[in-house]
Design an enzyme around this catalytic site. Structure first.
Site, PDB file in Angstrom:
ATOM      1  N   THR A 250       0.836  -1.200   0.000  1.00  9.07           N
ATOM      2  CA  THR A 250       0.000   0.000   0.000  1.00  9.07           C
ATOM      3  C   THR A 250       0.873   1.254   0.000  1.00  9.07           C
ATOM      4  O   THR A 250       2.069   1.173  -0.304  1.00  9.07           O
ATOM      5  CB  THR A 250      -1.059  -0.060   1.140  1.00  9.07           C
ATOM      6  OG1 THR A 250      -1.949   1.035   0.977  1.00  9.07           O
ATOM      7  CG2 THR A 250      -0.448  -0.048   2.525  1.00  9.07           C
TER       8      THR A 250
ATOM      9  N   LYS B  17       2.778   1.451  -4.088  1.00  6.67           N
ATOM     10  CA  LYS B  17       1.970   0.747  -5.089  1.00  6.67           C
ATOM     11  C   LYS B  17       2.489   0.907  -6.519  1.00  6.67           C
ATOM     12  O   LYS B  17       2.253   0.035  -7.351  1.00  6.67           O
ATOM     13  CB  LYS B  17       0.513   1.235  -5.042  1.00  6.67           C
ATOM     14  CG  LYS B  17      -0.288   0.704  -3.866  1.00  6.67           C
ATOM     15  CD  LYS B  17      -1.737   1.095  -4.066  1.00  6.67           C
ATOM     16  CE  LYS B  17      -2.607   0.731  -2.903  1.00  6.67           C
ATOM     17  NZ  LYS B  17      -4.023   1.020  -3.162  1.00  6.67           N
TER      18      LYS B  17
ATOM     19  N   ASN C 102      -1.136  -3.949  -5.966  1.00  9.45           N
ATOM     20  CA  ASN C 102      -1.416  -3.973  -4.515  1.00  9.45           C
ATOM     21  C   ASN C 102      -1.278  -5.354  -3.885  1.00  9.45           C
ATOM     22  O   ASN C 102      -1.495  -5.508  -2.689  1.00  9.45           O
ATOM     23  CB  ASN C 102      -2.783  -3.354  -4.184  1.00  9.45           C
ATOM     24  CG  ASN C 102      -3.947  -4.290  -4.434  1.00  9.45           C
ATOM     25  OD1 ASN C 102      -3.854  -5.211  -5.232  1.00  9.45           O
ATOM     26  ND2 ASN C 102      -5.052  -4.042  -3.761  1.00  9.45           N
TER      27      ASN C 102
ATOM     28  N   ASP D 201      -7.963  -4.247  -6.257  1.00  7.16           N
ATOM     29  CA  ASP D 201      -8.997  -3.304  -5.782  1.00  7.16           C
ATOM     30  C   ASP D 201     -10.262  -3.378  -6.642  1.00  7.16           C
ATOM     31  O   ASP D 201     -11.369  -3.451  -6.133  1.00  7.16           O
ATOM     32  CB  ASP D 201      -8.484  -1.851  -5.852  1.00  7.16           C
ATOM     33  CG  ASP D 201      -7.642  -1.472  -4.644  1.00  7.16           C
ATOM     34  OD1 ASP D 201      -7.717  -2.173  -3.624  1.00  7.16           O
ATOM     35  OD2 ASP D 201      -6.915  -0.464  -4.736  1.00  7.16           O
TER      36      ASP D 201
ATOM     37  N   ALA E  13     -11.403   9.726 -10.511  1.00  7.04           N
ATOM     38  CA  ALA E  13     -10.369   9.218 -11.425  1.00  7.04           C
ATOM     39  C   ALA E  13      -9.048   9.059 -10.673  1.00  7.04           C
ATOM     40  O   ALA E  13      -7.984   9.130 -11.255  1.00  7.04           O
ATOM     41  CB  ALA E  13     -10.206  10.143 -12.623  1.00  7.04           C
TER      42      ALA E  13
HETATM   43  P1  ATR Z   1      -7.981   7.130  -3.780  1.00  4.55           P
HETATM   44  O1  ATR Z   1      -6.666   6.432  -3.866  1.00  4.55           O
HETATM   45  O2  ATR Z   1      -8.750   6.869  -2.517  1.00  4.55           O
HETATM   46  O3  ATR Z   1      -8.804   6.930  -4.994  1.00  4.55           O
HETATM   47  P2  ATR Z   1      -7.122   9.692  -4.766  1.00  4.55           P
HETATM   48  O4  ATR Z   1      -6.290   8.973  -5.759  1.00  4.55           O
HETATM   49  O5  ATR Z   1      -6.528  10.847  -4.032  1.00  4.55           O
HETATM   50  O6  ATR Z   1      -7.629   8.698  -3.647  1.00  4.55           O
HETATM   51  O7  ATR Z   1      -8.481  10.143  -5.502  1.00  4.55           O
HETATM   52  C1  ATR Z   1      -9.453  10.885  -4.869  1.00  4.55           C
HETATM   53  C2  ATR Z   1     -10.603  11.125  -5.831  1.00  4.55           C
HETATM   54  O8  ATR Z   1     -11.612  11.903  -5.155  1.00  4.55           O
HETATM   55  C3  ATR Z   1     -10.216  11.919  -7.068  1.00  4.55           C
HETATM   56  O9  ATR Z   1     -11.035  11.537  -8.135  1.00  4.55           O
HETATM   57  C4  ATR Z   1     -10.509  13.348  -6.606  1.00  4.55           C
HETATM   58  O10 ATR Z   1     -10.746  14.259  -7.653  1.00  4.55           O
HETATM   59  P3  ATR Z   1      -9.486  15.040  -8.329  1.00  4.55           P
HETATM   60  O11 ATR Z   1      -8.858  14.046  -9.269  1.00  4.55           O
HETATM   61  O12 ATR Z   1     -10.101  16.190  -9.038  1.00  4.55           O
HETATM   62  O13 ATR Z   1      -8.584  15.437  -7.196  1.00  4.55           O
HETATM   63  C5  ATR Z   1     -11.800  13.132  -5.851  1.00  4.55           C
HETATM   64  N1  ATR Z   1     -12.039  14.232  -4.901  1.00  4.55           N
HETATM   65  C6  ATR Z   1     -11.450  14.421  -3.709  1.00  4.55           C
HETATM   66  N2  ATR Z   1     -11.897  15.541  -3.123  1.00  4.55           N
HETATM   67  C7  ATR Z   1     -12.809  16.094  -3.984  1.00  4.55           C
HETATM   68  C8  ATR Z   1     -13.647  17.251  -3.964  1.00  4.55           C
HETATM   69  N3  ATR Z   1     -13.638  18.097  -2.920  1.00  4.55           N
HETATM   70  N4  ATR Z   1     -14.448  17.465  -5.024  1.00  4.55           N
HETATM   71  C9  ATR Z   1     -14.475  16.631  -6.082  1.00  4.55           C
HETATM   72  N5  ATR Z   1     -13.702  15.515  -6.156  1.00  4.55           N
HETATM   73  C10 ATR Z   1     -12.898  15.247  -5.121  1.00  4.55           C
END
Ligand code: ATR
Length: 264
Positions: free
Chosen positions: A68, A72, A93, A109, A134
């Site tokens: 993790t 990763k 992972n 995942d 994304a």
């Molecule tokens: P994880 O590994 O849990 O998927 P991450 O890779 O940091 O975590 O992804 C978080 C996701 O939540 C992303 O799609 C992020 O959008 P951005 O790519 O624009 O950052 C989304 N996200 C987090 N906070 C957000 C917010 N306040 N509004 C909209 N999307 C959010």
């Protein structure tokens, strides 16, 4: 179960390590299924990853290890083989140590998410899917939904470059799947998945506009705590079928232990 000379050794590599829940979860799973293995946490800084992995390769009773944050991505280059979907996602992972000491990496995942849905009677095959997010989790789920046979995938993300990039990598592996990243409402989709982190913290905005939700739709979460995110509360009140975050973890425990060579 007692640890003996026969016990298969498993591990999780992370930095920091104190917060990980995988040891409790996998060891609980191993006990419940009477599998003779034990998983231990290993705290590894990024600069020591290669050294630790070289040592793990030499351990003949090692089944494999879970990877993790922050390893990763870096772990892929240290494996001998990596599943094509994990290469496209850019993250591994779970790693299996084969009998000859070689290492095989995968990303479970997304498959965990799909298997968790199937365990609750939802098969993504033939569905039109809307995926919010994304990031790391969304990447894995997008590839798994494509593999599972959705007929259309919309990826909606705050940062459009990330959804466009994900769509481009998906197109290489699944050229026949129509993928869209244009902002749109959830109307007309069969399956709506929240793979953003929105809903984890109290006061978070909703990850999507719930006003267009209809009772025929399935709304799925990957967030486990709280169990009922504001999105799920809204979806339920609209009459949608909801799918909680927990089954993704349950399914992944089985997938991970099997991948690392311990089968029920
Ligand atoms: P994880 O590994 O849990 O998927 P991450 O890779 O940091 O975590 O992804 C978080 C996701 O939540 C992303 O799609 C992020 O959008 P951005 O790519 O624009 O950052 C989304 N996200 C987090 N906070 C957000 C917010 N306040 N509004 C909209 N999307 C959010």
């Amino acid at each position: 179960m007692e640890i003996t000379g026969h016990t298969r050794l498993l591990a999780i590599l992370a930095d920091p390590i104190h917060h990980v829940k995988t040891p409790q979860a996998i060891n609980g799973y191993l006990r419940a299924h009477r599998l003779d293995g034990v998983l231990v946490p290993i705290h590894v800084a990024p600069e020591a990853l290669e050294t630790v992995v070289t040592g793990l390769r030499a351990m003949k009773n090692l089944g494999g290890f879970v990877i993790t944050v922050p390893h990763k991505t870096a772990i892929a280059a240290l494996c001998d083989t990596v599943e094509p979907h994990a290469t496209a996602i850019g993250a591994v992972n779970c790693v299996r140590r084969n009998a000859d000491g070689t290492l095989s990496g995968t990303m479970l995942d997304g498959l965990g998410f799909v298997e968790g849905m199937k365990a609750h009677g939802i098969n993504p095959r033939g569905l039109r899917a809307y995926l919010a997010g994304a990031g790391g989790a969304a990447n894995a789920i997008a590839f798994a939904l494509a593999e599972a046979g959705v007929t259309h995938l919309t990826i909606a993300n705050r940062t459009r470059e990330k959804s466009d990039d994900l769509a481009a990598r998906l197109a290489k592996v699944h050229p026949g799947l129509p993928v869209s990243t244009a902002p749109t409402s959830v109307a007309g989709y069969d399956l709506i998945v929240n793979a953003t982190s929105l809903g984890l913290r109290e006061g978070d905005p909703l990850p999507l506009d719930v006003s267009a939700l209809e009772p025929s739709q399935i709304v799925a979460e990957i967030i486990m705590s709280p169990e009922m995110t504001p999105l799920l509360v809204a979806a339920k009140s609209k009459g949608c079928r909801i799918h909680l975050g927990r089954p993704m973890l349950d399914a992944q425990l089985a997938l991970m232990t099997a991948y690392m060579g311990l089968r029920t």
